[in-house]
Design an enzyme around this catalytic site. Structure first.
Site, PDB file in Angstrom:
ATOM      1  N   ASN A   9      13.680   0.729  -0.468  1.00 54.57           N
ATOM      2  CA  ASN A   9      13.282   2.071  -0.049  1.00 54.57           C
ATOM      3  C   ASN A   9      12.091   1.912   0.883  1.00 54.57           C
ATOM      4  O   ASN A   9      10.977   1.653   0.433  1.00 54.57           O
ATOM      5  CB  ASN A   9      12.909   2.889  -1.299  1.00 54.57           C
ATOM      6  CG  ASN A   9      12.310   4.236  -0.943  1.00 54.57           C
ATOM      7  OD1 ASN A   9      12.390   4.682   0.204  1.00 54.57           O
ATOM      8  ND2 ASN A   9      11.717   4.892  -1.924  1.00 54.57           N
ATOM      9  N   TRP A  10      12.359   2.049   2.169  1.00 54.22           N
ATOM     10  CA  TRP A  10      11.290   1.787   3.145  1.00 54.22           C
ATOM     11  C   TRP A  10      10.296   2.938   3.258  1.00 54.22           C
ATOM     12  O   TRP A  10       9.267   2.803   3.918  1.00 54.22           O
ATOM     13  CB  TRP A  10      11.895   1.506   4.530  1.00 54.22           C
ATOM     14  CG  TRP A  10      12.742   0.271   4.604  1.00 54.22           C
ATOM     15  CD1 TRP A  10      13.092  -0.560   3.556  1.00 54.22           C
ATOM     16  CD2 TRP A  10      13.346  -0.280   5.774  1.00 54.22           C
ATOM     17  NE1 TRP A  10      13.875  -1.585   4.016  1.00 54.22           N
ATOM     18  CE2 TRP A  10      14.056  -1.444   5.383  1.00 54.22           C
ATOM     19  CE3 TRP A  10      13.360   0.093   7.123  1.00 54.22           C
ATOM     20  CZ2 TRP A  10      14.763  -2.223   6.287  1.00 54.22           C
ATOM     21  CZ3 TRP A  10      14.064  -0.682   8.021  1.00 54.22           C
ATOM     22  CH2 TRP A  10      14.752  -1.829   7.611  1.00 54.22           C
ATOM     23  N   HIS A  95      13.615  11.228  -5.495  1.00 53.46           N
ATOM     24  CA  HIS A  95      12.493  10.287  -5.614  1.00 53.46           C
ATOM     25  C   HIS A  95      11.234  11.052  -6.038  1.00 53.46           C
ATOM     26  O   HIS A  95      11.034  12.192  -5.631  1.00 53.46           O
ATOM     27  CB  HIS A  95      12.261   9.576  -4.275  1.00 53.46           C
ATOM     28  CG  HIS A  95      11.287   8.450  -4.407  1.00 53.46           C
ATOM     29  ND1 HIS A  95       9.937   8.647  -4.403  1.00 53.46           N
ATOM     30  CD2 HIS A  95      11.478   7.120  -4.587  1.00 53.46           C
ATOM     31  CE1 HIS A  95       9.331   7.479  -4.569  1.00 53.46           C
ATOM     32  NE2 HIS A  95      10.244   6.534  -4.685  1.00 53.46           N
ATOM     33  N   GLU A  97       8.263  10.925  -5.098  1.00 44.93           N
ATOM     34  CA  GLU A  97       7.426  11.423  -3.998  1.00 44.93           C
ATOM     35  C   GLU A  97       7.995  12.732  -3.458  1.00 44.93           C
ATOM     36  O   GLU A  97       7.262  13.624  -3.032  1.00 44.93           O
ATOM     37  CB  GLU A  97       7.318  10.358  -2.899  1.00 44.93           C
ATOM     38  CG  GLU A  97       6.363   9.250  -3.326  1.00 44.93           C
ATOM     39  CD  GLU A  97       6.703   7.868  -2.793  1.00 44.93           C
ATOM     40  OE1 GLU A  97       7.443   7.765  -1.795  1.00 44.93           O
ATOM     41  OE2 GLU A  97       6.228   6.884  -3.389  1.00 44.93           O
ATOM     42  N   GLU A 167      12.262   5.040 -12.446  1.00 47.82           N
ATOM     43  CA  GLU A 167      10.992   4.709 -11.799  1.00 47.82           C
ATOM     44  C   GLU A 167       9.858   5.457 -12.488  1.00 47.82           C
ATOM     45  O   GLU A 167       9.626   6.631 -12.192  1.00 47.82           O
ATOM     46  CB  GLU A 167      11.033   5.105 -10.316  1.00 47.82           C
ATOM     47  CG  GLU A 167      12.102   4.390  -9.533  1.00 47.82           C
ATOM     48  CD  GLU A 167      11.748   4.315  -8.062  1.00 47.82           C
ATOM     49  OE1 GLU A 167      11.734   3.199  -7.528  1.00 47.82           O
ATOM     50  OE2 GLU A 167      11.459   5.361  -7.451  1.00 47.82           O
ATOM     51  N   GLY A 173       3.954   2.024  -6.413  1.00 48.25           N
ATOM     52  CA  GLY A 173       2.919   1.744  -5.420  1.00 48.25           C
ATOM     53  C   GLY A 173       1.563   1.461  -6.027  1.00 48.25           C
ATOM     54  O   GLY A 173       0.547   1.438  -5.334  1.00 48.25           O
ATOM     55  N   SER A 213       6.656  -0.955  -8.226  1.00 52.33           N
ATOM     56  CA  SER A 213       5.890  -2.196  -8.020  1.00 52.33           C
ATOM     57  C   SER A 213       6.682  -3.464  -8.324  1.00 52.33           C
ATOM     58  O   SER A 213       6.143  -4.443  -8.845  1.00 52.33           O
ATOM     59  CB  SER A 213       4.578  -2.166  -8.820  1.00 52.33           C
ATOM     60  OG  SER A 213       3.748  -1.116  -8.366  1.00 52.33           O
ATOM     61  N   GLY A 234      10.104  -0.627  -3.215  1.00 51.82           N
ATOM     62  CA  GLY A 234       9.386   0.046  -2.131  1.00 51.82           C
ATOM     63  C   GLY A 234       8.634  -0.953  -1.281  1.00 51.82           C
ATOM     64  O   GLY A 234       9.199  -1.628  -0.416  1.00 51.82           O
ATOM     65  N   GLY A 235       7.341  -1.081  -1.545  1.00 52.82           N
ATOM     66  CA  GLY A 235       6.461  -1.912  -0.722  1.00 52.82           C
ATOM     67  C   GLY A 235       7.005  -3.301  -0.406  1.00 52.82           C
ATOM     68  O   GLY A 235       6.952  -3.747   0.748  1.00 52.82           O
TER      69      GLY A 235
HETATM   70  P1  PGA Z   1       7.043   0.464  -4.919  1.00 54.33           P
HETATM   71  O1  PGA Z   1       7.990   1.760  -4.700  1.00 54.33           O
HETATM   72  O2  PGA Z   1       7.973  -0.708  -5.099  1.00 54.33           O
HETATM   73  O3  PGA Z   1       6.218   0.383  -3.677  1.00 54.33           O
HETATM   74  O4  PGA Z   1       6.237   0.736  -6.149  1.00 54.33           O
HETATM   75  C1  PGA Z   1       9.181   1.917  -5.423  1.00 54.33           C
HETATM   76  C2  PGA Z   1       9.810   3.233  -5.054  1.00 54.33           C
HETATM   77  O5  PGA Z   1       9.080   4.213  -4.908  1.00 54.33           O
HETATM   78  O6  PGA Z   1      11.038   3.330  -4.901  1.00 54.33           O
END
Ligand code: PGA
Length: 250
Positions: A9-10, A95, A97, A167, A173, A213, A234-235
Site C-alpha cells: 500500500n503505497w 483503510h 486512514e 490492521e 506507521g 509496521s 505500507g512504509g
Molecule cells: P505501515 O502501513 O506498514 O506503514 O505501518 C500499513 C498500512 O497502513 O497498510
C-alpha cells in the site's frame, strides 16, 4: 491451502516516474516468485503507468480506494469501472486512514465492497481497532463489527476471493506491531465472523493478512502463524529491496 498474498500500500507516495522506477526494480527482483501472490497499490495517478511497467510480470495491480457508484456527479472521485479499465484486480477498502481522515464508515465501506464485487474488483477490506479501543478491551468487538458490516449483503458466490487485512490502527506507521500470536488470535476471530456471514467453507478460503509496521525483520513472525495468510505493507513497500525481502520471507 490458502495462497499467501503480500500487498504493498503505497499510500500518497511516488510520482508517476518514481512509481515506474520502483516496479521496474520489483519486476526483476520478484521474477522468480511463484508461490506468493504479489500486489502493488500505487496512487491513482500512477496506475496506468505501473500497469504498463508490469506487463509480462507476475505482479498484480490494485488501487487504494474507490467510490461505490459506477459514474456520475461525484467530483474528485474514482469509480470501479475506471479502475477495471486501468487493469486493477484489487482495491483496498476501509483503510483506517480513510476511516479516520476521510469519514469512511462501516456503511460506506460496505457499499464499496458490494460495488467492487459487482464490478469484478477484489476488495482488500481493512479492519482493526484503535489504541483506545484496544486499551478498553474492545478489540474483538470492533473487528467483529467492522468485518460483519463490511461483508453484509455481499453475494456468497465468489466471496472466497475477498481479502481481509487486520490492521491494528496503533501499529500503522508507528513501528509498533502486534505480536504474531496476538495477530493470529484476532485473525481467527475475524475468520469466525466471515463464517457467520457466509459459511465455513468460504471462511477457510478467504485470505486474511496482517498489516501495521511490517518489515523484513518481523514478517516471519506473522507468516509463521496458521491463520495469517500474508501482509499489507505500507512504509516498507516503498523500497524495492525491503518489499522483495518481505515477499521472499519463508
Ligand atoms: P505501515 O502501513 O506498514 O506503514 O505501518 C500499513 C498500512 O497502513 O497498510
Amino acid at each position: 491451502m490458502r495462497r499467501r498474498i503480500i500487498a504493498g500500500n503505497w499510500k500518497m507516495n511516488k510520482t508517476r516516474d518514481e512509481a515506474v522506477d520502483l516496479v521496474g526494480d520489483l519486476k526483476e527482483t520478484l521474477a522468480d516468485v511463484g508461490d506468493v501472490e504479489v500486489v502493488v497499490c500505487p496512487p491513482f495517478t500512477a496506475l496506468d503507468a505501473v500497469r504498463e511497467a508490469l506487463r509480462g510480470s507476475n505482479i498484480e495491480l490494485g488501487a487504494q480506494n474507490m467510490h461505490w457508484e459506477e459514474e456520475g456527479a461525484f467530483t474528485g472521485e474514482i469509480s470501479p469501472l475506471m479502475l477495471r479499465n486501468l487493469g486493477c484486480m484489487y482495491v483496498i477498502l476501509g483503510h483506517s486512514e480513510r476511516r479516520t481522515y476521510f469519514g469512511e464508515t462501516d456503511e460506506t465501506v460496505n457499499r464499496k465492497v458490494k460495488s467492487a464485487m459487482a464490478n469484478g474488483l477484489l476488495p482488500i477490506v481493512c479492519v482493526g481497532e484503535t489504541l483506545d479501543e484496544r486499551d478498553a478491551g474492545k478489540t474483538e468487538e470492533v473487528v467483529v463489527r467492522q468485518t460483519k458490516a463490511a461483508l453484509s449483503g455481499v453475494k456468497t458466490n465468489g466471496a472466497e476471493r475477498i481479502v481481509i487485512a487486520y490492521e491494528p490502527v496503533w501499529a500503522i506507521g508507528t513501528g509498533r506491531t502486534a505480536s504474531g500470536d496476538e495477530a493470529n488470535r484476532v485473525i481467527r476471530i475475524i475468520r469466525q465472523s466471515v463464517a457467520e456471514v457466509f459459511n465455513e467453507r468460504i471462511a477457510q478460503e478467504v485470505r486474511i493478512q496482517y498489516g501495521g509496521s511490517v518489515k523484513p525483520q518481523n514478517i516471519a513472525d506473522f507468516l509463521g502463524q496458521p491463520e495469517i495468510d500474508g501482509a499489507l505493507v505500507g512504509g516498507a513497500s516503498l523500497d524495492a529491496a525491503s518489499f522483495a525481502a518481505i515477499v521472499k520471507s519463508r
